[in-house]
Design a protein around this motif. Structure first.
Motif, mmCIF file in Angstrom:
data_model
loop_
_atom_site.group_PDB
_atom_site.id
_atom_site.type_symbol
_atom_site.label_atom_id
_atom_site.label_comp_id
_atom_site.label_asym_id
_atom_site.label_seq_id
_atom_site.Cartn_x
_atom_site.Cartn_y
_atom_site.Cartn_z
ATOM 1 N N VAL A 114 0.946 -1.173 -0.013
ATOM 2 C CA VAL A 114 0.089 0.031 0.056
ATOM 3 C C VAL A 114 0.683 1.202 -0.079
ATOM 4 N N CYS A 157 -6.202 2.924 -7.260
ATOM 5 C CA CYS A 157 -6.113 4.031 -6.488
ATOM 6 C C CYS A 157 -7.472 4.558 -6.096
ATOM 7 N N LYS A 216 5.484 4.350 0.976
ATOM 8 C CA LYS A 216 4.953 3.037 1.188
ATOM 9 C C LYS A 216 4.140 3.145 2.764
ATOM 10 N N ILE A 225 -3.215 0.456 -3.555
ATOM 11 C CA ILE A 225 -3.062 -0.792 -3.329
ATOM 12 C C ILE A 225 -2.555 -1.526 -4.509
#
Length: 230
Positions: free
Chosen positions: A97, A178, A118, A158
């Motif tokens: 993610v 997204c 991240k 993701i």
């Protein structure tokens, strides 16, 4: 024989397509929201991105153009959010993610340059002495937003990397979507390191060019930058 071969090929193609997936809905306060209300619509259905140099790696095919038609969800820093899946995850590989802070309205944000960081990753488990991929079969995935995440508008990205064929060069599959979110109740954290998408991965990264089969792997290195979480 030709007709039989055609049926076999068609069946294999159908199975391959069903094995793919996308992340159509954001999960907020434990409840899935309507499909593509807060997630940018992608135009390639459940097919993966294969080219690490394509801007489609950012938010999937069509994911940059569909921003203006996408609403923005209000989420609390430190809360648990997530994404639903259109089909269960059937390929081995890590879940990651990322977030990128928009300078204003996230619907017009293309997230170019070194703006991504991240916030979460989940990979193979070796605790039993052999490799295990616990994400197989998932129909949704949730994670915590960093409590010190500064207030503002973000893209929340993701990604699942399918490495089932990744022993072959350039064969990892990237399933990406997204969402647009407005973070409230945040802190004074300094997210980083910041990376660009595309640009953060290389086809020879050990977590992307990866042999899951023989010899049996004893480790898996999740690609990309380290997780930021304050």
């Amino acid at each position: 024989m030709k007709f039989s071969s055609f049926l076999t090929t068609a069946a294999l193609f159908s199975q391959s397509a069903v094995a793919h997936y996308k992340f159509p809905a954001l999960i907020v306060d434990g409840t899935p929201t309507p499909d593509f209300k807060y997630v940018r619509f992608n135009t390639n259905n459940i097919n993966p991105i294969l080219d690490l140099n394509s801007i489609d790696l950012r938010c999937n095919e069509g994911g940059l153009a569909s921003g203006p038609q996408t609403e923005t969800a209000v989420v609390q820093a430190g809360s648990t959010v997530g994404f639903t899946l259109s089909n269960s995850i059937s390929h081995i590989g890590p879940l990651l993610v990322y977030m990128a802070k928009a300078p204003g309205d996230p619907s017009s944000f293309d997230a170019a340059g070194d703006v991504w960081f991240k916030i979460h990753e989940w990979g193979a488990d070796f605790s039993s002495g052999s490799i295990n991929w616990p994400e197989l079969g998932l129909m949704s995935y949730t994670f915590q937003l960093p409590p010190s995440l500064p207030d503002g508008s973000y893209l929340l990205r993701i990604e699942h990397i399918g490495v089932h064929n990744a022993a072959n060069p350039n064969s990892a599959q990237f399933f990406v979507n997204c969402a647009q979110v407005q973070v409230t109740g945040g802190g004074n954290g300094n997210p980083g390191p910041l990376v660009a998408i595309p640009g953060l991965y290389n086809n020879e990264d050990p977590g992307i060019h990866f042999n899951n089969y023989y010899p049996p792997p004893t480790s898996y290195i999740i690609p990309g930058p380290p997780v930021w979480f304050e």
